[in-house]
Write an enzyme that holds these catalytic residues in place. Structure first.
Site, PDB file in Angstrom:
ATOM      1  N   ARG A  83       0.833  -1.338   0.201  1.00 52.11           N
ATOM      2  CA  ARG A  83       0.029  -0.056   0.128  1.00 52.11           C
ATOM      3  C   ARG A  83       0.711   1.191  -0.030  1.00 52.11           C
ATOM      4  O   ARG A  83       0.251   2.257  -0.032  1.00 52.11           O
ATOM      5  CB  ARG A  83      -0.958  -0.045   1.271  1.00 52.11           C
ATOM      6  CG  ARG A  83      -2.199  -0.710   1.152  1.00 52.11           C
ATOM      7  CD  ARG A  83      -3.434  -0.262   1.716  1.00 52.11           C
ATOM      8  NE  ARG A  83      -3.133  -0.089   3.259  1.00 52.11           N
ATOM      9  CZ  ARG A  83      -4.082   0.703   4.030  1.00 52.11           C
ATOM     10  NH1 ARG A  83      -5.269   1.129   3.351  1.00 52.11           N
ATOM     11  NH2 ARG A  83      -4.001   0.598   5.317  1.00 52.11           N
ATOM     12  N   ASP A  84       2.136   1.247   0.121  1.00 48.58           N
ATOM     13  CA  ASP A  84       2.585   2.443   0.072  1.00 48.58           C
ATOM     14  C   ASP A  84       4.202   2.417  -0.756  1.00 48.58           C
ATOM     15  O   ASP A  84       5.405   2.806  -0.007  1.00 48.58           O
ATOM     16  CB  ASP A  84       3.027   2.973   1.348  1.00 48.58           C
ATOM     17  CG  ASP A  84       2.925   4.529   1.496  1.00 48.58           C
ATOM     18  OD1 ASP A  84       2.943   5.394   0.505  1.00 48.58           O
ATOM     19  OD2 ASP A  84       3.410   5.134   2.745  1.00 48.58           O
ATOM     20  N   ILE A  85       3.875   1.934  -1.868  1.00 53.59           N
ATOM     21  CA  ILE A  85       5.094   1.697  -2.590  1.00 53.59           C
ATOM     22  C   ILE A  85       5.650   3.178  -3.034  1.00 53.59           C
ATOM     23  O   ILE A  85       4.906   3.796  -4.044  1.00 53.59           O
ATOM     24  CB  ILE A  85       4.992   0.868  -3.867  1.00 53.59           C
ATOM     25  CG1 ILE A  85       4.900  -0.718  -3.146  1.00 53.59           C
ATOM     26  CG2 ILE A  85       6.259   0.559  -4.899  1.00 53.59           C
ATOM     27  CD1 ILE A  85       6.018  -1.242  -2.486  1.00 53.59           C
ATOM     28  N   ASN A  89      10.516   4.553   0.301  1.00 56.86           N
ATOM     29  CA  ASN A  89      10.264   3.271   1.055  1.00 56.86           C
ATOM     30  C   ASN A  89      11.163   2.186   0.631  1.00 56.86           C
ATOM     31  O   ASN A  89      11.138   0.982   0.796  1.00 56.86           O
ATOM     32  CB  ASN A  89       8.765   2.808   1.046  1.00 56.86           C
ATOM     33  CG  ASN A  89       8.009   3.645   2.071  1.00 56.86           C
ATOM     34  OD1 ASN A  89       8.549   4.380   2.859  1.00 56.86           O
ATOM     35  ND2 ASN A  89       6.850   3.743   1.882  1.00 56.86           N
TER      36      ASN A  89
END
Ligand SMILES: *[C@@H]1O[C@H](CO)[C@@H](O)[C@H](O)[C@H]1NC(C)=O
Ligand SMILES: *[C@@H]1O[C@H](CO)[C@@H](O)[C@H](O)[C@H]1NC(C)=O
Length: 286
Positions: A83-85, A89
Site C-alpha cells: 500500500r505505500d510503494i 520506502n
C-alpha cells in the site's frame, strides 16, 4: 505493531530485514538491518548521486523491487498488499540491492476474497485511481504504484513535480503516455543511461512495462510476477518476453481535488508534491 506483525513472518532478499522491536508505553522502535546507501529517493531524485548512473544498477533495482512485491503478492499466505510503494520506502544496501521497507500501511489479504474496502492511505502520485476514489483495495494497487516508481527509476524524474520551464505542475504518467502515443517513449529515458544503444532499447521496454502496470483498468495491469518476466526477458521470444499486449490509457488522478482524501501529514517541505493522505473517519470494511 502492524509492521512488526507483518515482518516477523517474512524474509526475502528484497524486503528489509527486521532485527527487533520495542513497545514500551509511548516508546516504539523498530530495528532494521543497516542500509548503507539510504533510500532510492535520496539517490535517484533528490541528490542525483552517481551511484545510480548505470543502467545495470537501475535495472537491478527495478527487478529486485518487482521480485519483492511478487513474493508479497503471490508466494506467501496470507498475501500482503504493501500500500505505500514509493522511492522513500525503497532502501539500498551496500551492493545497491533494493529492500522494500515501511510496512506500516500494509494489509494481509485472505486468499478467498477479491478485494477489501478500506480507508484510503498512501501517497498521491502512486495511488491507483480506483483505490483513491473508492478505497477498493487489491494487489493491483501495488502494481500501479510500482508502475509509477518504475517510470521514475528509468527517467530519473519525480512522478509529480513542478516544471520550472513550463511554470506548471507536471505528471510523469501523463507525459509517458503522450510520448508513447507519438512513438517517442525513448525520450523519457534518463540521459545518463544513454551511453549504450542496447541499454536504451531495454530501458524503453521497462517504460512499456511501467505503462502496463499503470493501466486505468486494474484488470489490464499485469501481476507482479508477469511484470517481472516481461522486464527480465533477455529476448522477446523468452517466456513472457517483451511487451506484446496492447497498452491502453493509463489511470491518472490529475485532479487531486476530486479525490476525497484529507491531509494527514506532509512528508517534508521539499517533497510537498507527494503528500501522504488518508480519509477522515471512513470505516474499514472487510
Ligand atoms: C545529498 O548529499 C550530500 C553529500 O553526500 C548529503 O550531505 C546530503 O544529506 C544529501 N541530501 C539528501 C537530501 O539526501
Ligand atoms: C532475471 O533473469 C536471470 C537470468 O534468467 C535470473 O538469473 C535472475 O534471477 C532473474 N532476476 C529476477 C529478479 O527474477
Amino acid at each position: 505493531m502492524s509492521e512488526l506483525a507483518t515482518l516477523s513472518h517474512i524474509t526475502h532478499d528484497n524486503l528489509v530485514h527486521l532485527i527487533g522491536g520495542c513497545v514500551d508505553g509511548p516508546r516504539r522502535m523498530l530495528v532494521y538491518e543497516y542500509m548503507d546507501n539510504g533510500n532510492l529517493a535520496q539517490n535517484l531524485l533528490d541528490n542525483k548521486t552517481t551511484l545510480l548512473s548505470s543502467w545495470e544498477v537501475r535495472k537491478g533495482i527495478a527487478l529486485g523491487i518487482a521480485a519483492g512485491l511478487a513474493y508479497l503478492h503471490e508466494e506467501i499466505h496470507p498475501r500482503i498488499v504493501h500500500r505505500d510503494i514509493k522511492p522513500t520506502n525503497i532502501l539500498l544496501d551496500l551492493d545497491l540491492r533494493p529492500k522494500i521497507s515501511d510496512f506500516g500501511l500494509s494489509k494481509f489479504f485472505p486468499d478467498d476474497i477479491t478485494h477489501i474496502t478500506t480507508r484510503v492511505a498512501g501517497t498521491l502520485g502512486y495511488l491507483a485511481p480506483e483505490y483513491a476514489i473508492s478505497g477498493h483495495l487489491t494487489r493491483k494497487l501495488d502494481v500501479y504504484s510500482f508502475g509509477a516508481l518504475l517510470l521514475e527509476i528509468v527517467s530519473g524524474k519525480k512522478v509529480v513535480d513542478f516544471d520550472q520551464t513550463l511554470g506548471e505542475q507536471y505528471f510523469l504518467v501523463e507525459r509517458a503516455w503522450k510520448l508513447y502515443k507519438s512513438d517517442r517513449l525513448v525520450q523519457l529515458v534518463d540521459p545518463v543511461l544513454m551511453k549504450d544503444d542496447g541499454n536504451v532499447e531495454e530501458a524503453e521496454r521497462f517504460l512499456r512495462v511501467a505503462l502496463l502496470c499503470l493501466q486505468q483498468k486494474s484488470i489490464l495491469r499485469p501481476t507482479m510476477s508477469a511484470a517481472l518476466k516481461m522486464m527480465n526477458a533477455t529476448t522477446a521470444s523468452d517466456e513472457g518476453g517483451g511487451v506484446v499486449v496492447e497498452i491502453m490509457e493509463p489511470g491518472l488522478i490529475g485532479d487531486f481535488m476530486a479525490v476525497k482524501i484529507g491531509r494527514r501529514q506532509q512528508d517534508n517541505k521539499q517533497q510537498s508534491s507527494t503528500t501522504t493522505t488518508t480519509t477522515e473517519g471512513a470505516a474499514s470494511v472487510l
